[in-house]
Design a protein around this motif. Structure first.
Motif, PDB file in Angstrom:
ATOM      1  N   HIS A 197      -2.975   1.875   6.025  1.00 42.89           N
ATOM      2  CA  HIS A 197      -2.483   1.144   4.857  1.00 42.89           C
ATOM      3  C   HIS A 197      -3.232  -0.166   4.667  1.00 42.89           C
ATOM      4  O   HIS A 197      -3.463  -0.603   3.532  1.00 42.89           O
ATOM      5  CB  HIS A 197      -0.968   0.919   4.959  1.00 42.89           C
ATOM      6  CG  HIS A 197      -0.537  -0.253   5.759  1.00 42.89           C
ATOM      7  ND1 HIS A 197      -0.452  -0.238   7.130  1.00 42.89           N
ATOM      8  CD2 HIS A 197      -0.165  -1.509   5.383  1.00 42.89           C
ATOM      9  CE1 HIS A 197      -0.034  -1.409   7.563  1.00 42.89           C
ATOM     10  NE2 HIS A 197       0.147  -2.214   6.521  1.00 42.89           N
ATOM     11  N   ALA A 229      -5.334  -1.347   1.474  1.00 45.30           N
ATOM     12  CA  ALA A 229      -5.132  -2.675   0.901  1.00 45.30           C
ATOM     13  C   ALA A 229      -6.455  -3.429   0.781  1.00 45.30           C
ATOM     14  O   ALA A 229      -6.716  -4.111  -0.224  1.00 45.30           O
ATOM     15  CB  ALA A 229      -4.151  -3.468   1.768  1.00 45.30           C
ATOM     16  N   ALA A 286       0.824  -1.205   0.000  1.00 47.48           N
ATOM     17  CA  ALA A 286       0.000   0.000   0.000  1.00 47.48           C
ATOM     18  C   ALA A 286       0.858   1.255   0.000  1.00 47.48           C
ATOM     19  O   ALA A 286       1.981   1.273   0.496  1.00 47.48           O
ATOM     20  CB  ALA A 286      -0.921   0.006   1.224  1.00 47.48           C
ATOM     21  N   ALA A 288      -1.943   1.183  -4.620  1.00 48.08           N
ATOM     22  CA  ALA A 288      -1.558  -0.112  -4.057  1.00 48.08           C
ATOM     23  C   ALA A 288      -1.335  -1.110  -5.181  1.00 48.08           C
ATOM     24  O   ALA A 288      -1.810  -0.915  -6.309  1.00 48.08           O
ATOM     25  CB  ALA A 288      -2.622  -0.620  -3.092  1.00 48.08           C
TER      26      ALA A 288
END
Length: 279
Positions: free
Chosen positions: A86, A90, A11, A269
């Motif tokens: 993050h 993701a 990410a 990502a």
């Protein structure tokens, strides 16, 4: 044994092996995992966070494709956390790009309340998080010890602020540069703190350390930018930032203070691994 899909996503990067890796495990509503199993999977993956998501407004074999609302939890190898940027990025990436979710907007029920992620432009995903404005702390011996563990010594010019919800300790030396932040070699103490400096190539650069939740250094931390954005707003006089977290993996974030209560954190990502795990 029950088989679950699992993905590893990098990410806040558009290239494999950069940014911050997170594991993402889709958990069907009719195949729930126990608390012990959640912790065991996170420990097995041994990444800074593993995300577990379950659809809440759709059911059946196409639930992950059709749902727009999900229960979302994040675990480090040692504990559950209140907010993880993050791993949220993701998770949304997996839903949109691997599970063919049809929504333009996803809503996640989390320990930090409802979080919204939207499809952005140029491959970006836009996440809306609660703002967490840091405030100056009283300088005592414990604070001086943390500062010294980052910069090698305590200096009166160094600013130290604490965010009320996530408890990030922001340590900022006004005389430090981008290269100073990159070159930091902290003597990690059992505290969490974020060191930050005004940048040249970006509005600001940061590094984040969280040994108290089993993460000596987090490569890229979306949640920290809900704290760093208001911190730098008061110093740069702006609400929109291009930021870099200057770990070895490096991560790039676009950050926008969209209201008095929320920050939008955007990033890209990439998927680096997908498969199944038997539990």
């Amino acid at each position: 044994m029950t088989k679950y899909q699992i993905f590893t996503i990098d990410a806040f990067t558009d290239k494999p092996f950069g940014g911050n890796p997170a594991a993402v495990v889709p958990v069907p509503a009719d195949q729930p995992l126990t608390e012990t199993q959640l912790s065991q999977i996170a420990a097995e993956m041994n990444l800074s966070e593993t995300a577990f998501l379950t659809p809440t407004n759709a059911s059946g074999p196409n639930a992950f494709q059709e749902a727009s609302q999900f229960k979302l939890r994040w675990f480090t190898p040692t504990t559950e956390v209140n907010l993880c940027g993050h791993a949220t990025l993701a998770t949304a990436y997996v839903l949109f790009n691997k599970l063919d979710n049809i929504s333009s907007e996803l809503r996640f029920d989390t320990l930090s309340g409802e979080l919204v992620v939207r499809r952005g432009t140029d491959g970006y995903l836009d996440m809306t998080f609660p703002i967490d404005i840091p405030k100056p702390v009283d300088i005592n011996d414990d604070v001086k010890l943390v500062v010294a563990s980052i910069y090698g010594e305590y200096r009166d010019s160094i600013e130290v602020e604490l965010s009320p919800f996530l408890k990030y300790l922001v340590v900022h030396d006004p005389n430090s540069s981008e290269s100073d932040i990159i070159g930091l070699k902290p003597d990690i103490s059992p505290e969490a703190y974020a060191g930050s400096a005004k940048g040249s190539s970006k509005d600001f650069h940061s590094r984040v350390f969280a040994p108290w939740v089993g993460i000596p250094e987090d490569p890229v931390t979306g949640s920290a930018h809900t704290v760093l954005a208001p911190f730098w707003q008061s110093r740069l006089g702006k609400k929109t930032f291009s930021a870099e977290q200057s770990s070895k993996r490096v991560g790039h974030l676009e950050v926008d203070i969209v209201s008095d209560s929320h920050v939008q954190v955007s990033g890209r990502a990439v998927v680096v691994l997908e498969g199944h795990i038997d539990v």
